[in-house]
Design a protein around this motif. Structure first.
Motif, PDB file in Angstrom:
ATOM      1  N   SER A 261       1.913   7.800   3.299  1.00  0.00           N
ATOM      2  CA  SER A 261       2.675   7.597   4.526  1.00  0.00           C
ATOM      3  C   SER A 261       3.763   8.655   4.702  1.00  0.00           C
ATOM      4  CB  SER A 261       3.328   6.215   4.513  1.00  0.00           C
ATOM      5  OG  SER A 261       4.353   6.160   3.538  1.00  0.00           O
ATOM      6  N   LYS A 262       4.195   8.822   5.930  1.00  0.00           N
ATOM      7  CA  LYS A 262       5.288   9.751   6.227  1.00  0.00           C
ATOM      8  C   LYS A 262       6.563   9.327   5.491  1.00  0.00           C
ATOM      9  CE  LYS A 262       8.040  11.779   9.963  1.00  0.00           C
ATOM     10  NZ  LYS A 262       9.324  11.439   9.325  1.00  0.00           N
ATOM     11  N   ALA A 263       6.795   8.011   5.417  1.00  0.00           N
ATOM     12  CA  ALA A 263       7.988   7.512   4.735  1.00  0.00           C
ATOM     13  C   ALA A 263       7.987   7.906   3.260  1.00  0.00           C
ATOM     14  CB  ALA A 263       8.081   5.994   4.872  1.00  0.00           C
ATOM     15  N   ASP A 264       6.817   7.815   2.614  1.00  0.00           N
ATOM     16  CA  ASP A 264       6.718   8.214   1.210  1.00  0.00           C
ATOM     17  C   ASP A 264       6.918   9.721   1.049  1.00  0.00           C
ATOM     18  OD1 ASP A 264       6.353   5.755  -0.009  1.00  0.00           O
ATOM     19  OD2 ASP A 264       4.196   5.772   0.272  1.00  0.00           O
ATOM     20  N   LEU A 265       6.294  10.493   1.954  1.00  0.00           N
ATOM     21  CA  LEU A 265       6.459  11.949   1.898  1.00  0.00           C
ATOM     22  C   LEU A 265       7.921  12.334   2.116  1.00  0.00           C
ATOM     23  CD1 LEU A 265       3.416  13.663   3.642  1.00  0.00           C
ATOM     24  CD2 LEU A 265       4.275  14.070   1.333  1.00  0.00           C
ATOM     25  N   ASP A 266       8.601  11.618   2.998  1.00  0.00           N
ATOM     26  CA  ASP A 266      10.012  11.914   3.263  1.00  0.00           C
ATOM     27  C   ASP A 266      10.857  11.745   2.000  1.00  0.00           C
ATOM     28  OD1 ASP A 266       9.502  12.530   5.881  1.00  0.00           O
ATOM     29  OD2 ASP A 266      10.177  10.600   6.685  1.00  0.00           O
ATOM     30  N   VAL A 267      10.537  10.726   1.206  1.00  0.00           N
ATOM     31  CA  VAL A 267      11.277  10.489  -0.050  1.00  0.00           C
ATOM     32  C   VAL A 267      11.070  11.663  -1.001  1.00  0.00           C
ATOM     33  CG1 VAL A 267      11.434   9.028  -2.108  1.00  0.00           C
ATOM     34  CG2 VAL A 267      11.210   7.982   0.148  1.00  0.00           C
TER      35      VAL A 267
ATOM     36  N   THR B  14       0.816  -1.212   0.000  1.00  0.00           N
ATOM     37  CA  THR B  14       0.000   0.000   0.000  1.00  0.00           C
ATOM     38  C   THR B  14       0.851   1.264   0.000  1.00  0.00           C
ATOM     39  OG1 THR B  14      -0.135  -0.064   2.420  1.00  0.00           O
ATOM     40  CG2 THR B  14      -1.908  -1.136   1.196  1.00  0.00           C
ATOM     41  N   SER B  15       2.161   1.138   0.098  1.00  0.00           N
ATOM     42  CA  SER B  15       3.041   2.289   0.000  1.00  0.00           C
ATOM     43  C   SER B  15       2.860   2.925  -1.379  1.00  0.00           C
ATOM     44  CB  SER B  15       4.494   1.846   0.194  1.00  0.00           C
ATOM     45  OG  SER B  15       5.385   2.825  -0.297  1.00  0.00           O
ATOM     46  N   ALA B  16       2.720   4.247  -1.384  1.00  0.00           N
ATOM     47  CA  ALA B  16       2.486   4.944  -2.651  1.00  0.00           C
ATOM     48  C   ALA B  16       3.576   4.651  -3.672  1.00  0.00           C
ATOM     49  CB  ALA B  16       2.389   6.443  -2.394  1.00  0.00           C
ATOM     50  N   TRP B  17       4.826   4.782  -3.258  1.00  0.00           N
ATOM     51  CA  TRP B  17       5.915   4.604  -4.224  1.00  0.00           C
ATOM     52  C   TRP B  17       6.127   3.139  -4.581  1.00  0.00           C
ATOM     53  CZ3 TRP B  17       4.704   8.903  -5.260  1.00  0.00           C
ATOM     54  CH2 TRP B  17       4.917  10.055  -4.507  1.00  0.00           C
TER      55      TRP B  17
ATOM     56  N   PHE C  92       3.618  19.813  -4.419  1.00  0.00           N
ATOM     57  CA  PHE C  92       2.902  18.682  -5.002  1.00  0.00           C
ATOM     58  C   PHE C  92       1.786  18.266  -4.054  1.00  0.00           C
ATOM     59  CE2 PHE C  92       6.929  17.947  -7.320  1.00  0.00           C
ATOM     60  CZ  PHE C  92       6.425  17.757  -8.602  1.00  0.00           C
ATOM     61  N   GLY C  93       0.647  17.905  -4.612  1.00  0.00           N
ATOM     62  CA  GLY C  93      -0.419  17.339  -3.817  1.00  0.00           C
ATOM     63  C   GLY C  93      -0.326  15.819  -3.859  1.00  0.00           C
ATOM     64  N   VAL C  94      -0.541  15.179  -2.716  1.00  0.00           N
ATOM     65  CA  VAL C  94      -0.559  13.714  -2.632  1.00  0.00           C
ATOM     66  C   VAL C  94      -1.813  13.294  -1.891  1.00  0.00           C
ATOM     67  CG1 VAL C  94       1.960  13.518  -2.666  1.00  0.00           C
ATOM     68  CG2 VAL C  94       0.774  13.683  -0.480  1.00  0.00           C
TER      69      VAL C  94
END
Length: 277
Positions: free
Chosen positions: A241-247, A32-35, A234-236
């Motif tokens: 997740s925070k991990a995806d946003l961090d990337v 389910t992780s976006a990336w 960018f809109g997401v």
């Protein structure tokens, strides 16, 4: 041979089952992780509503340019290592399309409290405020006009792209002038240039293109204090997740810090001005 009691045997079976559940849950979390989802699909979809120089589209080839298009392309190709696809949309649908999974990132969105209720945002790539451009030969606009009070009068028409941050900004402060809401940047510029509208409300960077391309007649009003001072990002999707946003944020912060964003902005502005030379 060591014989296990019935209780111990059952306990070990439960522990093994629990371990399987944890591994399965972790696998689903990765899925389910976006990336991770983007990498599995092999393509990053960038939601694109035209607003030069942020996002531009060649009407003949359909190819996208502009500094946010470049940022989205570079993120997909160089960070996620996937192909990049631009998905046409409008400013009225830029948030809804993201929510309904029609694309993975919405480009060049103003980070507003209203939008934060529906989606999440990356770190900013640049700042934004609203300016207004008019024809200095227009008798409806006083020479040397420098404030909203100078132009908010009956009989004055202000063109703006419907559904944009600038639409919401002027709708909140304009009380007497008429607001002409149009679907895109081309339509708003044409309204100003054909004199159907007296002023054009748009992003400060976008209006800078117009005044530099037509210095013989185009004059900008920069309200003081700045109107709708915001960050552009960018809109997401809200569940990102925070991990995806961090990337994504690490990439954007590096692009800003290195000066790459400023270089992309200058390149986009120059590209817009070339056809007018």
């Amino acid at each position: 041979m060591v014989r296990l009691s019935r209780f111990t045997h059952q306990a070990l079976l439960c522990l093994a089952a629990a371990s399987c559940v944890m591994v399965s849950a972790a696998s689903r979390a990765d899925d389910t992780s976006a990336w991770q989802s983007v990498k599995k699909a092999g393509v990053l979809r960038c939601g694109a509503a035209v607003a030069p120089p942020y996002v531009m589209r060649d009407p003949k080839t359909g190819e996208y340019s502009g500094f946010f298009s470049d940022l989205c392309r570079n993120f997909g190709q160089n960070v996620l290592k996937v192909k990049v696809e631009f998905v046409d949309t409008t400013w009225d649908n830029i948030v809804a399309g993201l929510q309904s999974d029609k694309w993975d990132l919405s480009m060049a969105l103003n980070d507003t409290p209203e939008r934060e209720k529906a989606i999440a945002f990356s770190a900013p790539a640049t700042d934004y405020n609203v300016s207004l451009v008019y024809n200095k030969n227009n008798p409806k606009v006083l020479k040397g006009a420098s404030s909203l009070a100078d132009i908010d009068k009956p009989g004055v028409t202000i063109a703006v792209m419907s559904g944009t941050a600038q639409d919401k900004a002027i709708s909140a402060v304009i009380k007497q002038a008429q607001i002409m809401r149009l679907p895109g940047n081309d339509e708003t510029r044409l309204a100003l240039m054909s004199k159907r509208a007296d002023l054009l409300a748009d992003a400060n960077i976008t209006n800078m293109l117009l005044t530099e391309a037509h210095p013989e007649w185009a004059v900008a009003i920069q309200p003081n204090p700045p109107l709708a001072q915001q960050e552009v990002a960018f809109g997401v999707r809200k569940e990102t997740s925070k991990a995806d946003l961090d990337v994504l944020n690490a990439y954007l912060n590096q692009q800003v810090k290195s000066g790459a964003v400023n270089r992309l902005i200058k390149t986009s502005v120059q590209a817009m001005l070339v056809p007018n030379k």
